[in-house]
Design a protein around this motif. Structure first.
Motif, PDB file in Angstrom:
ATOM      1  N   ARG A  28       0.864 -12.410 -13.810  1.00 27.39           N
ATOM      2  CA  ARG A  28       1.328 -11.495 -14.673  1.00 27.39           C
ATOM      3  C   ARG A  28       2.036 -10.570 -13.862  1.00 27.39           C
ATOM      4  O   ARG A  28       2.663  -9.666 -14.695  1.00 27.39           O
ATOM      5  N   CYS A  29       2.149 -10.721 -12.623  1.00 21.85           N
ATOM      6  CA  CYS A  29       2.871  -9.670 -11.816  1.00 21.85           C
ATOM      7  C   CYS A  29       3.582 -10.194 -10.480  1.00 21.85           C
ATOM      8  O   CYS A  29       3.098 -11.379 -10.158  1.00 21.85           O
ATOM      9  N   ASP A  30       4.720  -9.532 -10.081  1.00 17.90           N
ATOM     10  CA  ASP A  30       5.388 -10.193  -9.049  1.00 17.90           C
ATOM     11  C   ASP A  30       4.863  -9.361  -7.920  1.00 17.90           C
ATOM     12  O   ASP A  30       5.256  -9.930  -6.750  1.00 17.90           O
ATOM     13  N   ALA A  31       4.379  -8.235  -7.684  1.00 18.78           N
ATOM     14  CA  ALA A  31       3.731  -7.420  -6.771  1.00 18.78           C
ATOM     15  C   ALA A  31       2.960  -6.244  -7.290  1.00 18.78           C
ATOM     16  O   ALA A  31       2.794  -5.976  -8.538  1.00 18.78           O
ATOM     17  N   ALA A  32       2.085  -5.922  -6.339  1.00 19.97           N
ATOM     18  CA  ALA A  32       0.912  -5.050  -6.623  1.00 19.97           C
ATOM     19  C   ALA A  32       1.275  -3.629  -6.026  1.00 19.97           C
ATOM     20  O   ALA A  32       1.154  -3.947  -4.521  1.00 19.97           O
ATOM     21  N   ILE A  33       1.276  -2.420  -6.295  1.00 15.34           N
ATOM     22  CA  ILE A  33       1.079  -1.620  -5.702  1.00 15.34           C
ATOM     23  C   ILE A  33      -0.252  -0.889  -5.423  1.00 15.34           C
ATOM     24  O   ILE A  33      -1.052  -0.762  -6.489  1.00 15.34           O
ATOM     25  N   CYS A  34      -0.786  -0.449  -4.297  1.00 14.60           N
ATOM     26  CA  CYS A  34      -2.021  -0.359  -4.103  1.00 14.60           C
ATOM     27  C   CYS A  34      -2.142   1.092  -3.631  1.00 14.60           C
ATOM     28  O   CYS A  34      -1.361   1.745  -2.695  1.00 14.60           O
ATOM     29  N   ALA A  35      -2.913   1.786  -3.833  1.00 13.53           N
ATOM     30  CA  ALA A  35      -3.303   3.231  -3.427  1.00 13.53           C
ATOM     31  C   ALA A  35      -3.674   3.361  -1.734  1.00 13.53           C
ATOM     32  O   ALA A  35      -2.998   4.318  -1.592  1.00 13.53           O
ATOM     33  N   TYR A  36      -4.030   2.267  -1.271  1.00 12.63           N
ATOM     34  CA  TYR A  36      -4.508   2.569   0.156  1.00 12.63           C
ATOM     35  C   TYR A  36      -4.645   1.079   0.816  1.00 12.63           C
ATOM     36  O   TYR A  36      -4.598   0.047   0.332  1.00 12.63           O
ATOM     37  N   PRO A  62       0.854  -1.028  -0.006  1.00  9.41           N
ATOM     38  CA  PRO A  62      -0.105   0.029   0.117  1.00  9.41           C
ATOM     39  C   PRO A  62       0.978   1.356   0.146  1.00  9.41           C
ATOM     40  O   PRO A  62       1.701   1.272   0.802  1.00  9.41           O
ATOM     41  N   ALA A  63       0.729   2.217  -0.974  1.00  7.77           N
ATOM     42  CA  ALA A  63       1.527   3.260  -0.951  1.00  7.77           C
ATOM     43  C   ALA A  63       1.030   4.378   0.151  1.00  7.77           C
ATOM     44  O   ALA A  63       2.021   5.136   0.715  1.00  7.77           O
ATOM     45  N   THR A  64       0.078   4.420   0.608  1.00  8.38           N
ATOM     46  CA  THR A  64      -0.501   5.084   2.022  1.00  8.38           C
ATOM     47  C   THR A  64      -1.128   3.912   2.964  1.00  8.38           C
ATOM     48  O   THR A  64      -1.419   2.933   2.445  1.00  8.38           O
ATOM     49  N   ILE A  65      -0.899   4.201   4.117  1.00  4.74           N
ATOM     50  CA  ILE A  65      -1.264   3.120   5.129  1.00  4.74           C
ATOM     51  C   ILE A  65      -2.220   3.367   6.372  1.00  4.74           C
ATOM     52  O   ILE A  65      -3.437   3.625   5.567  1.00  4.74           O
ATOM     53  N   HIS A  66      -1.840   3.981   7.361  1.00  4.44           N
ATOM     54  CA  HIS A  66      -2.790   4.056   8.463  1.00  4.44           C
ATOM     55  C   HIS A  66      -3.207   5.446   8.450  1.00  4.44           C
ATOM     56  O   HIS A  66      -2.981   6.369   9.516  1.00  4.44           O
ATOM     57  N   ALA A  76       5.408  11.610  -5.590  1.00  6.12           N
ATOM     58  CA  ALA A  76       6.708  11.287  -4.855  1.00  6.12           C
ATOM     59  C   ALA A  76       6.300  10.104  -3.958  1.00  6.12           C
ATOM     60  O   ALA A  76       6.895   9.176  -3.892  1.00  6.12           O
ATOM     61  N   THR A  77       5.122   9.953  -3.139  1.00  8.91           N
ATOM     62  CA  THR A  77       4.607   8.852  -2.320  1.00  8.91           C
ATOM     63  C   THR A  77       4.711   7.407  -3.320  1.00  8.91           C
ATOM     64  O   THR A  77       5.206   6.523  -2.984  1.00  8.91           O
ATOM     65  N   LEU A  78       4.071   7.633  -4.462  1.00  8.93           N
ATOM     66  CA  LEU A  78       3.840   6.376  -5.274  1.00  8.93           C
ATOM     67  C   LEU A  78       5.201   6.084  -5.755  1.00  8.93           C
ATOM     68  O   LEU A  78       5.751   4.898  -6.034  1.00  8.93           O
TER      69      LEU A  78
END
Length: 322
Positions: free
Chosen positions: A250-258, A155-159, A172-174
């Motif tokens: 199809r991917c090794d990891a996923a970046i999520c928005a939240y 998750p690109a943003t967490i708590h 920048a966060t992403l």
């Protein structure tokens, strides 16, 4: 790195951590428990060691003794023990930073107990570890261990509250989350050419701007810029179609928005086998994907599956780093 033993920190003594430690011996990983042996279940066979390299008899838990101020009552955290919890984490970092241990697996802490008992100023384990490492940038990965294809989410943003996510999700966060993930997949997971998928923030990844504009405004341009550097990136993709088996392949990891966009799929797919990995640290840190479980502490109901998975992942990551 010549050391091979993993340090298992005790976590909150009133939680299920101390009872998970002897159960985790069944996982076959060479680890030592760092904490107060008084907090272990009374029937635990344990041996005190002075250094992580010291041997211990088969079937006995190696214990790096760290005396706390008070005994532990399951389910009832004692503020007097809060400083000991914090000291154990710092001591574990010192052991890995000096090459005397291969990595850290942390049992869960209770942030409220640490704040009330010791004025703990950090949101959680991850932020404190990043501080001890020199305030390095970090990201949280949840990685599966018992499903194929694997599920790894960051998750690109967490708590933070959901209402704050659009403002916190910046280029920048992403970019930081993507670069930390890319580097960790190479170094820690032995994937030489990582494939990373990026979830959109909005339903249907914004559907061309009709359901949100963030994908068009900055997510897609950022991905295009990083692709031009050679990173293998897909997206932004609708999050609701990213986690079935063919998509995961199809991917090794996923970046999520939240937070929940990342954690719901992995906890649904691999609840007992999920492992929390901190990306960006100069040392290895994993943890089981659960909390202190005060409601079942001391009742003999704790499941060691996630702790064993976390120890095994730390061991494998250490081998990959070598």
């Amino acid at each position: 790195m010549s050391a091979s033993r993993i340090i298992l920190t005790c976590g909150e003594p009133a939680g299920i951590g101390p009872e998970l430690a002897p159960l985790a011996l069944a996982g076959g990983v060479d680890f030592a428990f760092l904490g107060d042996p008084r907090h272990l279940p009374p029937d635990t066979p344990w041996t005190e060691i002075r250094d992580p390299s010291d041997p211990a008899p088969d079937g006995r838990l190696p214990v790096l003794r760290h005396d706390f101020a008070a005994p532990a009552t399951p389910g009832r955290p004692d503020p007097a023990n809060a400083p000991g919890v914090i000291q154990v984490i710092a001591r574990a970092v010192e052991l890995v930073a000096t090459g005397r241990a291969a990595g850290i697996t942390t049992l869960p802490i209770n942030k409220q107990a640490l704040k009330e008992g010791a004025g703990f100023a950090f949101p959680g384990h991850t932020e404190y570890l990043a501080h001890l490492a020199g305030d390095v940038p970090v990201a949280m990965m949840l990685a599966s261990t018992s499903i194929e294809p694997p599920c790894r989410v960051v998750p690109a943003t967490i708590h933070i509250p959901l209402a704050q996510v659009p403002a916190a999700l910046t280029p920048a966060t992403l970019e930081q989350a993507i670069r930390l993930t890319h580097a960790a997949l190479i170094r820690d997971f032995a994937i030489p050419a990582p494939r990373i998928a990026m979830a959109g923030l909005n339903p249907h990844a914004g559907e061309g701007g009709t359901m949100g504009h963030e994908e068009q405004d900055f997510i897609r341009p950022l991905l295009d810029r990083l692709r031009a550097e050679g990173l293998d990136l897909s997206g932004p993709l609708p999050a609701d179609t990213m986690f079935h088996a063919p998509a995961r392949a199809r991917c090794d990891a996923a970046i999520c928005a939240y937070h929940d966009q990342a954690l719901i799929p992995i906890k649904t797919l691999d609840f007992a086998g999920g492992v929390n990995v901190t990306l960006g640290l100069p040392f290895i840190r994993t943890s089981p994907d659960h909390g202190t479980a005060f409601d079942i502490a001391g009742r003999g109901l704790a499941d060691p599956a996630s702790t064993i998975a976390a120890l095994r992942m730390a061991r494998d990551m250490a081998q990959n780093r070598r």
